[in-house]
Structures are given as C-alpha cells and as structure tokens.
Scaffold this active site. Structure first.
Site, PDB file in Angstrom:
ATOM      1  N   HIS A  62       0.812  -1.228   0.000  1.00  0.00           N
ATOM      2  CA  HIS A  62       0.000   0.000   0.000  1.00  0.00           C
ATOM      3  C   HIS A  62       0.837   1.265   0.000  1.00  0.00           C
ATOM      4  O   HIS A  62       1.883   1.338   0.636  1.00  0.00           O
ATOM      5  CB  HIS A  62      -1.049  -0.016   1.120  1.00  0.00           C
ATOM      6  CG  HIS A  62      -0.533   0.024   2.530  1.00  0.00           C
ATOM      7  ND1 HIS A  62      -0.332   1.201   3.208  1.00  0.00           N
ATOM      8  CD2 HIS A  62      -0.227  -0.959   3.408  1.00  0.00           C
ATOM      9  CE1 HIS A  62       0.073   0.932   4.444  1.00  0.00           C
ATOM     10  NE2 HIS A  62       0.166  -0.370   4.589  1.00  0.00           N
ATOM     11  N   GLU A 194      -5.122   1.608   2.502  1.00  0.00           N
ATOM     12  CA  GLU A 194      -5.010   0.406   3.337  1.00  0.00           C
ATOM     13  C   GLU A 194      -5.231   0.746   4.802  1.00  0.00           C
ATOM     14  O   GLU A 194      -5.879  -0.001   5.540  1.00  0.00           O
ATOM     15  CB  GLU A 194      -3.623  -0.234   3.156  1.00  0.00           C
ATOM     16  CG  GLU A 194      -3.486  -1.614   3.806  1.00  0.00           C
ATOM     17  CD  GLU A 194      -3.059  -1.604   5.272  1.00  0.00           C
ATOM     18  OE1 GLU A 194      -3.086  -2.673   5.888  1.00  0.00           O
ATOM     19  OE2 GLU A 194      -2.710  -0.534   5.806  1.00  0.00           O
ATOM     20  N   ASP A 217       3.849  -6.215   3.370  1.00  0.00           N
ATOM     21  CA  ASP A 217       3.559  -5.142   4.336  1.00  0.00           C
ATOM     22  C   ASP A 217       4.381  -5.378   5.605  1.00  0.00           C
ATOM     23  O   ASP A 217       4.932  -6.457   5.796  1.00  0.00           O
ATOM     24  CB  ASP A 217       2.052  -5.149   4.645  1.00  0.00           C
ATOM     25  CG  ASP A 217       1.542  -3.799   5.144  1.00  0.00           C
ATOM     26  OD1 ASP A 217       2.358  -2.961   5.584  1.00  0.00           O
ATOM     27  OD2 ASP A 217       0.311  -3.584   5.106  1.00  0.00           O
TER      28      ASP A 217
HETATM   29 CO    CO Z   1      -0.339   0.341   8.903  1.00  0.00          CO
HETATM   30 ZN    ZN Z   2       0.677  -1.379   6.368  1.00  0.00          ZN
END
Ligand code: CO
Ligand code: ZN
Length: 326
Positions: A62, A194, A217
């Site tokens: 993201h 996100e 992530d």
């Molecule tokens: Co975060």
């Molecule tokens: Zn994140």
C-alpha cells in the site's frame, strides 16, 4: 545493496490515505520503464503488469500512510483533528506535523483533570501563528498532515516514518526492476487506503482476479524490552505470515512461500500477528476466493514517527517476491 536514496524519497513523500497522488506519481516515475502495462484504476490504485500466459499472481503493497485530518480550525491557530488510520493519542503528544503545503504544527494537550486519560479529543495542533488571516488562508477543515521526521540510517537499520508501507512499495519496485524470466502474469499493485480498511486492495483484487495473491507489508516484532510476545525479530529475515486479524494464510500458500524460501536459501521466519491486517484480507475473500499470503517486513514502533526495520530483512523479502514470481 540497499537503495537509501529511493527509500528516503518514498518515506518522505506526503501521501496519507485518500491523498495518494504524490506517491503514485513518484512510483509511476520509478517503474515506468520496467512494466509492460501500467494502469491507475478509478480508486487510485497503481497497477503495473508484466505479461505472461501462465498463472496470474498479484503482489500488493500500500502507498498510503497514516496521518491526521483537521476537523476544526479556530482563529487563534489551534486545530482539532481526527486520525486517518490507527494512531494512539499518547504517542502523538509533542510531535511535529507537516501539511501538503509544507506548513507545520506541534501537537499539544489540554490540561488533564485527575486521572483523566489522554484522548485525541484532548489534543490540538498549534500552528505557531497569532495572525488570524494567515491561519484562515492556510488551514482548512479536511486538510491532512503527517509526521515530520528526518530519515536516518545505520549500517544495518533504518529509522523513518511511513515504513508502513513504503518499504513494501520499495520491495515491489526492486522486484519489478529485477523481474525474473517467467511465463506467469504478474501484477504489482500499489494500493490506496489500506490504513483505513484496505479499501484499494478490495477493488484491485476484484478487477485482477488473480490465482494467487501476496501482500507485502510491515509487521510488529517481539524483540523489544518488555514488548509484545511475538516470534518475529529484526534481522530474522522475511516474515511469512501465518495469521493476523484479516487472514489465516492458505496452507498451500504457506507451503509455497516456505518451500520457495528453503530452495533459494532465503532467510525467513514465521509470523502470527494478534492485531491488524493487510491487503491480503479483502483480496482473499474476493469473488470465489483467492489463495493468499503475506510477506512481512519486521518493523519496530509501528504507526509511530520512528519506525525501525532492518535492511537485510528487506533484501530477503525482495528475493522471496522474485522467487515466488517464477
Ligand atoms: Co499500517
Ligand atoms: Zn501497512
């Protein structure tokens, strides 16, 4: 070799959730010579494709970052705000914040009564001016601001803001630049929003309809003094997620990631995060369902102005993304 210049640029780029234009342009500029096809979907997701006739694989990192949104501006230059993404009031106190226009403020608190706990509603942003006209002209309801932090590096680690998830973007950019020879049809998604509920990933997953999806992530660590009990540490390699609040990793995907790491001598560790989620959450339940997993970057102090990650973990994550693409 870690590309410090690229990571600093990504970390410093102003783009809280719903305001991803700048980071989108920056990443576009970085990848445009490497993708076969680049699209920006109606929500703002940036999708780079390397075409192939084989399996459709979606990688998602993201682009947005946590921040604050101004809810009220008074004429004395005290601004009230709400969170954009998960922020803790006690970690905000005393921080400097910066707006898109470069203006700044510092987060202060009202006097607390006995035993009163600190809530965001007791905080305000002081923009350091007594000039009513200046305040009226420059600060408005709906404006967003983000942490003002200086990027810093040691030999092995980085302290910066928005490592969540600009380090994921960094990994996908590097993977795309080193895209392996493969028949697979690969989509590198740089998703929006996100931090407010994986909203971009939801539509990107639906549109692309992948056979396999991997989010990239950050995740928390259990390696700090008296910290959370968690089996992930800085320097332990790429973290293969087994579970968080949004997903239980498909057993086939767990096996694929593990075997790929083993076969390619990629250092890895397993991760279970007892809070939070990632883009893999909405993607794995889209349409008839998508076997999904997550490659996580161990990161200390998540959602603060000083997130810390290890550069060698990042290298292992890049290797794993590339190896999974093949
Ligand atoms: Co975060
Ligand atoms: Zn994140």
């Amino acid at each position: 070799m870690f590309n410090s210049e690229l990571m600093k640029k990504l970390s410093d780029c102003f783009s809280p959730s719903g305001r991803e234009k700048k980071i989108c342009e920056m990443i576009m500029d970085e990848i445009k010579d490497f993708a076969d096809e680049i699209t920006i979907d109606p929500l703002g997701n940036l999708i780079a494709r390397k075409k192939g006739a084989g399996k459709k694989i979606l990688f998602s990192a993201h682009m947005d970052q946590i921040g604050l949104i101004i809810t009220h501006v008074d004429k004395k230059g005290f601004l009230r705000f709400a969170n954009v993404g998960g922020l803790n009031a006690k970690e905000l106190l005393g921080l400097r914040m910066v707006f898109l226009n470069g203006l700044e403020g510092v987060i202060c608190q009202e006097e607390l009564k006995d035993k009163e706990t600190l809530l965001t509603s007791k905080l305000f942003l002081d923009v350091a001016s007594t000039d009513e006209e200046f305040i009226r002209n420059n600060f408005h309801i709906g404006d967003m601001c983000v942490f003002k932090t200086e990027y810093y590096e040691t030999e092995d680690c980085v302290i910066c803001k928005a490592a969540d998830d600009r380090i994921g973007c960094y990994i996908l950019i590097e993977a795309l630049k080193n895209h392996p020879k493969t028949d697979n049809d690969i989509y590198y998604v740089f998703s929006v929003q996100e931090e407010v509920g994986c909203r971009g990933a939801k539509t990107a997953g639906y549109t692309i309809e992948p056979d396999l999806a991997i989010a990239v992530d950050v995740t928390a660590t259990g390696d700090t003094p008296d910290g959370i009990k968690m089996d992930v540490k800085l320097g332990g390699g790429a973290a293969i997620k087994l579970m968080d609040k949004s997903i239980i990793t498909h057993t086939d995907v767990k096996e694929l990631l593990t075997n790929t790491a083993e076969k390619n001598n990629i250092k890895y560790q397993y991760e279970i995060l007892e809070f939070g989620g990632t883009d893999a959450g909405p993607i794995h339940t889209s349409r008839e369902g998508v076997p999904s997993g997550v490659i996580s970057i161990p990161t200390r102090n998540l959602h603060t102005s000083g997130e810390i990650f290890n550069k060698s973990d990042v290298e292992e994550c890049i290797k794993l993304v590339i190896a999974v693409s093949k």
